[in-house]
Design an enzyme around this catalytic site. Structure first.
Site, PDB file in Angstrom:
ATOM      1  N   GLU A  94       0.626  -1.028  -0.268  1.00  0.00           N
ATOM      2  CA  GLU A  94       0.223  -0.150   0.378  1.00  0.00           C
ATOM      3  C   GLU A  94       1.027   1.364  -0.227  1.00  0.00           C
ATOM      4  OE1 GLU A  94      -3.931  -1.880   2.044  1.00  0.00           O
ATOM      5  OE2 GLU A  94      -2.192  -1.237   3.185  1.00  0.00           O
ATOM      6  N   CYS A 114       6.285  -6.951   7.240  1.00  0.00           N
ATOM      7  CA  CYS A 114       7.460  -6.825   7.680  1.00  0.00           C
ATOM      8  C   CYS A 114       8.155  -7.302   8.421  1.00  0.00           C
ATOM      9  CB  CYS A 114       7.136  -4.605   8.132  1.00  0.00           C
ATOM     10  SG  CYS A 114       8.200  -4.281   9.356  1.00  0.00           S
ATOM     11  N   CYS A 118       6.776  -4.759  16.048  1.00  0.00           N
ATOM     12  CA  CYS A 118       6.452  -3.653  16.772  1.00  0.00           C
ATOM     13  C   CYS A 118       4.905  -4.291  16.997  1.00  0.00           C
ATOM     14  CB  CYS A 118       6.018  -2.786  15.961  1.00  0.00           C
ATOM     15  SG  CYS A 118       8.494  -1.826  14.924  1.00  0.00           S
ATOM     16  N   CYS A 121       2.108  -2.338  15.275  1.00  0.00           N
ATOM     17  CA  CYS A 121       1.579  -2.105  14.413  1.00  0.00           C
ATOM     18  C   CYS A 121       1.241  -2.405  13.088  1.00  0.00           C
ATOM     19  CB  CYS A 121       2.968  -1.739  13.456  1.00  0.00           C
ATOM     20  SG  CYS A 121       2.950  -1.312  12.049  1.00  0.00           S
ATOM     21  N   CYS A 339      -0.978   5.983   9.522  1.00  0.00           N
ATOM     22  CA  CYS A 339       0.682   5.270  10.526  1.00  0.00           C
ATOM     23  C   CYS A 339       0.072   4.120  10.691  1.00  0.00           C
ATOM     24  CB  CYS A 339       1.247   6.556  11.400  1.00  0.00           C
ATOM     25  SG  CYS A 339       2.016   7.705  10.748  1.00  0.00           S
TER      26      CYS A 339
HETATM   27  N1  SAH Z   1      10.110   0.510   9.068  1.00  0.00           N
HETATM   28  C1  SAH Z   1      10.240   2.200   9.298  1.00  0.00           C
HETATM   29  C2  SAH Z   1       9.193   2.754   8.531  1.00  0.00           C
HETATM   30  C3  SAH Z   1       7.220   2.174   8.745  1.00  0.00           C
HETATM   31  S1  SAH Z   1       6.540   3.947   9.670  1.00  0.00           S
HETATM   32  C4  SAH Z   1       9.834   2.369  10.630  1.00  0.00           C
HETATM   33  O1  SAH Z   1       8.928   1.735  11.802  1.00  0.00           O
HETATM   34  O2  SAH Z   1       9.609   3.831  11.090  1.00  0.00           O
HETATM   35  C5  SAH Z   1       5.011   4.053   9.634  1.00  0.00           C
HETATM   36  C6  SAH Z   1       4.934   4.897  11.535  1.00  0.00           C
HETATM   37  O3  SAH Z   1       4.215   4.507  12.114  1.00  0.00           O
HETATM   38  C7  SAH Z   1       6.720   4.208  12.341  1.00  0.00           C
HETATM   39  O4  SAH Z   1       7.114   5.090  13.255  1.00  0.00           O
HETATM   40  C8  SAH Z   1       5.611   3.079  13.435  1.00  0.00           C
HETATM   41  O5  SAH Z   1       6.224   3.382  15.024  1.00  0.00           O
HETATM   42  C9  SAH Z   1       4.275   3.954  13.355  1.00  0.00           C
HETATM   43  N2  SAH Z   1       3.087   3.436  13.902  1.00  0.00           N
HETATM   44  C10 SAH Z   1       2.738   2.103  13.404  1.00  0.00           C
HETATM   45  N3  SAH Z   1       1.596   1.592  14.117  1.00  0.00           N
HETATM   46  C11 SAH Z   1       0.740   3.065  14.751  1.00  0.00           C
HETATM   47  C12 SAH Z   1      -0.603   3.442  15.032  1.00  0.00           C
HETATM   48  N4  SAH Z   1      -1.074   2.030  15.264  1.00  0.00           N
HETATM   49  N5  SAH Z   1      -0.725   3.913  15.751  1.00  0.00           N
HETATM   50  C13 SAH Z   1       0.464   5.288  14.762  1.00  0.00           C
HETATM   51  N6  SAH Z   1       1.600   4.821  14.686  1.00  0.00           N
HETATM   52  C14 SAH Z   1       1.391   3.818  14.116  1.00  0.00           C
END
Ligand code: SAH
Length: 354
Positions: A94, A114, A118, A121, A339
């Site tokens: 996406e 991925c 985390c 996420c 995000c």
């Molecule tokens: N793997 C990289 C790129 C992904 S960026 C990274 O982790 O930076 C996606 C961003 O959204 C990251 O900052 C991640 O921590 C954040 N994120 C992931 N899940 C989220 C959620 N449910 N709500 C808000 N931010 C989230």
């Protein structure tokens, strides 16, 4: 057979020149084809109008163009557009177009799924299936650039590697895609308009510093205290906060570019003063700023967005320490484009398409 043909965009300009010379053709033919492939982002050989029919046929016999296809486009009520992008092997990633008054940003994916876990996420639940090729990353940008022009009559201004996947675990392809995006033969975008976001793979932050990259770096921090960060992001066990700090010092020493920390404040997890002060301290290691991102719920799980008072407390403490902090509102939540919400929901049929 189709799949025995080579993806022509895997060839560099020099390799393409060698190919044409070996076929007894002129070197500049390579430049013409290269221009169609990258600058004009053509999807098939038949449209290469300045290339002779015979040459086009020869190319078709030897190569394919593994172009992406936008399979489903969803429009959010706030203007955000989410593309479900189909790859040549039917896998889906996406990408998101995020419009604001000043900018149009493309948020692109670097991997299918991925490998990081985390806990907050949605993409993490997909597991990693494969890396995207430079062409597949580049095409996502082109698709969003075209949508910006079609739906907003404005140019694409920024690119963030904040879609699915961890860009630093697909480093070579991401760098090659950025080279194409920034080169005059590609999209000619300025590197300072590009931001790569990482979970904090320290070894690769050092590598980027050594490579003296010209784009911006963002780090998903979420806590500057090891115990909490490890609970949120298991990668912290092997890349703890102290090591991250050292890698970032090295980054700044080499590039002189400040870093952005992405940070979500969760209720009962990191919403107290201790965590806010630890963040403020961490921010002083090198010049930096903080984006306080709103949590986008991915299920009924253990994570909840902190109360507004907690966010205000963070902003106050950061400001007292002279650190710039912005509270970022979520975009495209109604279409799961925000995000951490990118998880190919439509692919598994949980949403009806529009
Ligand atoms: N793997 C990289 C790129 C992904 S960026 C990274 O982790 O930076 C996606 C961003 O959204 C990251 O900052 C991640 O921590 C954040 N994120 C992931 N899940 C989220 C959620 N449910 N709500 C808000 N931010 C989230």
């Amino acid at each position: 057979m189709e799949n025995q043909k080579i993806d022509i965009r895997k060839l560099s300009l020099i390799e393409l020149e060698d190919y044409f010379l070996a076929k007894g053709d002129k070197k500049f033919r390579a430049k013409q084809v290269y221009d169609w492939l990258w600058n004009k982002s053509l999807k098939n050989f038949d449209d290469m109008s300045n290339i002779s029919l015979a040459t086009r046929e020869m190319l078709k016999e030897n190569f394919i163009i593994n172009h992406i296809q936008v399979d489903l486009m969803q429009h959010s009520t706030d203007g955000t557009i989410k593309n479900a992008v189909k790859l040549f092997d039917d896998k889906i990633v996406e990408s998101v177009l995020i419009p604001t008054t000043k900018r149009i940003t493309a948020c692109v994916s670097s991997q299918v799924g991925c490998s990081l876990d985390c806990n907050f996420c949605a993409t993490a639940r997909l597991k990693r299936m494969r890396n995207l090729s430079p062409g597949e990353i580049y095409d996502q940008v082109v698709a969003i650039k075209e949508e910006a022009e079609t739906y907003f009559k404005r140019p694409l201004t920024n690119i963030v590697f904040m879609g699915m996947g961890e860009p630093l675990l697909n480093y070579a392809n991401v760098i090659e895609a950025i080279d194409k995006i920034t080169s005059p033969e590609g999209l000619g975008m300025a590197p300072r308009r590009i931001t790569l976001s990482t979970v904090g793979v320290t070894k690769m932050i050092r590598k980027m510093a050594d490579d003296e990259v010209k784009f911006n770096l963002a780090v998903s921090l979420h806590s500057a205290i090891n115990e909490t960060r490890s609970r949120l992001m298991p990668i912290n066990d092997s890349n703890p906060v102290e090591e991250l700090a050292e890698a970032l010092k090295y980054w700044y020493q080499k590039t002189k570019r400040k870093v952005t920390y992405e940070y979500v404040i969760w209720d009962g997890i990191n919403d107290d003063e201790k965590h806010a002060r630890a963040l403020a301290k961490f921010c002083k290691i090198i010049p930096s700023k903080v984006n306080l991102i709103q949590y986008n719920p991915i299920d009924e799980g253990e994570f909840r967005q902190a109360k507004p008072e907690a966010v205000e407390m963070y902003v106050r403490i950061l400001e007292q320490n002279g650190i710039i902090a912005k509270v970022r509102k979520s975009r495209g939540q109604d279409i799961d484009a925000a995000c951490g919400q990118l998880a190919n929901k439509n692919e598994v049929g949980q949403l009806t398409s529009i």
